[in-house]
Design a protein around this motif. Structure first.
Motif, PDB file in Angstrom:
ATOM      1  N   GLU A 141       0.841  -1.211   0.000  1.00  0.00           N
ATOM      2  CA  GLU A 141       0.000   0.000   0.000  1.00  0.00           C
ATOM      3  C   GLU A 141       0.867   1.248   0.000  1.00  0.00           C
ATOM      4  OE1 GLU A 141      -3.605   0.807   1.431  1.00  0.00           O
ATOM      5  OE2 GLU A 141      -3.852  -0.719  -0.122  1.00  0.00           O
ATOM      6  N   LEU A 173       4.960   0.238 -10.489  1.00  0.00           N
ATOM      7  CA  LEU A 173       3.722   0.400  -9.715  1.00  0.00           C
ATOM      8  C   LEU A 173       2.745  -0.722 -10.054  1.00  0.00           C
ATOM      9  CD1 LEU A 173       3.206   4.268  -9.926  1.00  0.00           C
ATOM     10  CD2 LEU A 173       3.788   2.928  -7.889  1.00  0.00           C
ATOM     11  N   HIS A 178      -0.589  -1.410  -8.077  1.00  0.00           N
ATOM     12  CA  HIS A 178      -1.107  -0.037  -8.132  1.00  0.00           C
ATOM     13  C   HIS A 178      -1.494   0.332  -9.567  1.00  0.00           C
ATOM     14  CE1 HIS A 178      -0.058   0.937  -4.021  1.00  0.00           C
ATOM     15  NE2 HIS A 178       1.129   0.388  -4.198  1.00  0.00           N
ATOM     16  N   TYR A 288      -0.123  11.083 -13.432  1.00  0.00           N
ATOM     17  CA  TYR A 288      -0.155  10.621 -12.035  1.00  0.00           C
ATOM     18  C   TYR A 288      -1.212  11.395 -11.254  1.00  0.00           C
ATOM     19  CZ  TYR A 288       4.078   7.934 -12.830  1.00  0.00           C
ATOM     20  OH  TYR A 288       4.978   6.998 -13.284  1.00  0.00           O
ATOM     21  N   ARG A 293      -5.858   7.012  -6.036  1.00  0.00           N
ATOM     22  CA  ARG A 293      -5.158   6.719  -4.766  1.00  0.00           C
ATOM     23  C   ARG A 293      -3.706   6.326  -5.056  1.00  0.00           C
ATOM     24  NH1 ARG A 293      -6.476   3.119  -0.876  1.00  0.00           N
ATOM     25  NH2 ARG A 293      -7.314   1.613  -2.326  1.00  0.00           N
ATOM     26  N   PRO A 294      -2.855   7.313  -5.397  1.00  0.00           N
ATOM     27  CA  PRO A 294      -1.444   6.972  -5.627  1.00  0.00           C
ATOM     28  C   PRO A 294      -0.805   6.518  -4.318  1.00  0.00           C
ATOM     29  CG  PRO A 294      -1.737   9.362  -5.588  1.00  0.00           C
ATOM     30  CD  PRO A 294      -3.107   8.764  -5.470  1.00  0.00           C
ATOM     31  N   PRO A 295       0.137   5.567  -4.376  1.00  0.00           N
ATOM     32  CA  PRO A 295       0.706   5.067  -3.117  1.00  0.00           C
ATOM     33  C   PRO A 295       1.475   6.142  -2.377  1.00  0.00           C
ATOM     34  CG  PRO A 295       1.966   4.259  -4.985  1.00  0.00           C
ATOM     35  CD  PRO A 295       0.763   4.966  -5.556  1.00  0.00           C
TER      36      PRO A 295
END
Ligand SMILES: Cc1cc2nc3c(=O)[nH]c(=O)nc-3n(C[C@H](O)[C@H](O)[C@H](O)COP(=O)(O)OP(=O)(O)OC[C@H]3O[C@@H](n4cnc5c(N)ncnc54)[C@H](O)[C@@H]3O)c2cc1C
Length: 423
Positions: A141, A173, A178, A288, A293-295
């Motif tokens: 995550e 990713l 992701h 991006y 929900r980018p890590p």
């Protein structure tokens, strides 16, 4: 101890490391190349080609490294006013020389990078590890570190990817489950060919730089004075009309530019090396900012996010603007906030450069009635800048990213553009 790892020691990576040193105890920069002094290197092949630093970029670099402009001037890199001792030709017409309040720093790209590197490494806690390549991210995550190609793992509270256009972050990713960023592209099939020459004071009547846009037609180029009394000449051609790297053909191509200034240097000056080619397929933007929900623990910056048509000389300045945005997100950078802030600066440069590229019917991309009107107005503004010093100053300031493009739409400027922009 708070540790950050920055991948890539070019302009975006170095500026990021400088900014991160304000919040992290240790900032490790991991760079694939061997780095030795002031010289072009494998990972930055574009350094062999003309690099103009826009005034907004110079201002930010000066803010992060006070005195850098003067230091470079002390090493022989000339500084001048953008429209003084410099000739700008847009659409074949010379932009009217006038005072702009904008500085041009005429340092070669390797010298600029090495000066920034030297100062970055003098920042507290910053370390550079060369000949080490990042090969993947660690974490789930949240990203907790990076894996190098030799199998070493480096733990970090924050990893910043500044590995340039060839960044593998989307694959890394995806490998961790992701989302990958969507990509936007505007292909221009641009070719560059560059060569350096010995400069004599009488060349160009003592002026220090000339820039010739690729309009009308597909061909343009420029020559700027570099430290060490050299000319750096770059020829450029859009949509497959590439300049050659054979010396005689290079000279012949220079003779076909809409104005003779660059050719005069090529014809008269003593060459110091052979022409070097470079091919640039098109502008590329990785969204991006659109990932919901980018890590956490991972950010992407510089050309790894947005790589612009180099004709407009925006890349280093947009990297600097992103570094400032990173600074504003400290001490605990949140990716959503960071990408929102950086998207705002990328938007401006992206619309300016891709808007200019879409003037060419051969460039594929979205065109709207609004973009056609803006394109026609911009063409008129370029002609008006040849006649009207107020338009010239405003145009150069927007191009240098020190004021927003909307500054060309005030009633006074619109009147001047409409009145004086006819062919
Ligand atoms: C032909 C050309 C001309 C240009 N002219 C201009 C100009 O006039 N003005 C301007 O402002 N901009 C210009 N640019 C853009 C400018 O060069 C970049 O915007 C600027 O260098 C910032 O890029 P960056 O630091 O993000 O990436 P880059 O400069 O591409 O550097 C990436 C770095 O990451 C390293 N690296 C790559 N992979 C790894 C890995 N796996 N592990 C560790 N390290 C890695 C590379 O060795 C390199 O040091 C031009 C670009 C091109 C192609």
């Amino acid at each position: 101890m708070r540790q950050a790892v920055v991948l890539g020691a070019s302009i975006a990576g170095l500026l990021s490391a400088r900014v991160l040193s304000e919040a992290y105890d240790r900032v490790l920069i991991v760079e694939r190349d061997e780095i030795a002094g002031v010289a072009p290197r494998r990972g930055v092949p574009q350094a062999r080609h003309l690099h103009g630093l826009m005034e907004r970029g110079r201002q930010i670099i000066e803010e992060l490294y006070p005195g850098l402009t003067a230091d470079l001037a002390g090493q022989g890199a000339p500084t001048t006013e953008v429209l003084q001792e410099s000739r700008w030709y847009l659409s074949g017409l010379r932009v009217r020389p006038t005072s702009t309040g904008l500085t041009t720093l005429l340092a070669g790209r390797p010298l600029l990078e090495s000066a920034i590197r030297e100062r970055t490494l003098a920042s507290p806690g910053v370390e550079l590890r060369t000949r080490r390549a990042a090969a993947g991210l660690i974490g789930g995550e949240r990203i907790t570190g990076v894996r190098l190609s030799d199998g070493t793992e480096l733990g970090a509270e924050l990893v910043v990817d500044a590995t340039g256009r060839g960044s593998r972050a989307p694959e890394w990713l995806a490998g961790l489950g992701h989302a990958r960023p969507q990509e936007e592209r505007i292909d221009v099939d641009l070719g560059y060919s560059s060569r350096t020459y010995r400069r004599k004071p009488e060349h160009l009547d003592g002026d220090l730089a000339v820039v010739v846009s690729t309009t009308p037609g597909f061909r343009g180029g420029g020559a700027i004075t570099l430290e060490g009394d050299r000319w750096h000449v770059t020829l450029a051609g859009m949509l497959g009309d590439h300049p050659p790297s054979d010396p005689a053909a290079f000279e012949a191509f220079a003779a076909t530019l809409p104005v003779p200034d660059v050719y005069d240097i090529v014809r008269e000056a003593e060459p110091l090396d052979d022409p070097v080619p470079h091919r640039f397929r098109g502008s590329l933007r990785r969204r991006y900012d659109k990932i919901s929900r980018p890590p956490r623990g991972f950010l992407v910056i510089g050309d790894a996010v947005s790589s612009f048509n180099p004709l407009y000389a925006q890349g280093m300045t947009v990297a600097a603007q992103q570094a400032l945005a990173l600074r504003e997100c400290l001490p605990h950078p949140d990716p959503v906030r960071f990408y929102r802030a950086t998207a705002a600066v990328i938007d401006v440069a992206w619309q300016m450069s891709t808007g200019s590229d879409l003037r060419y019917p051969g460039v594929a991309g979205p065109r709207t009635p609004r973009s056609r009107i803006v394109g026609a107005y911009a063409a008129r503004a370029r002609v008006a800048a040849h006649r009207d010093p107020v338009v010239a100053r405003t145009l150069m300031r927007t191009t240098n990213l020190t004021i927003p493009p909307a500054s060309l739409l005030t009633p006074d400027i619109v009147w001047r553009v409409l009145a004086r922009g006819g062919q």
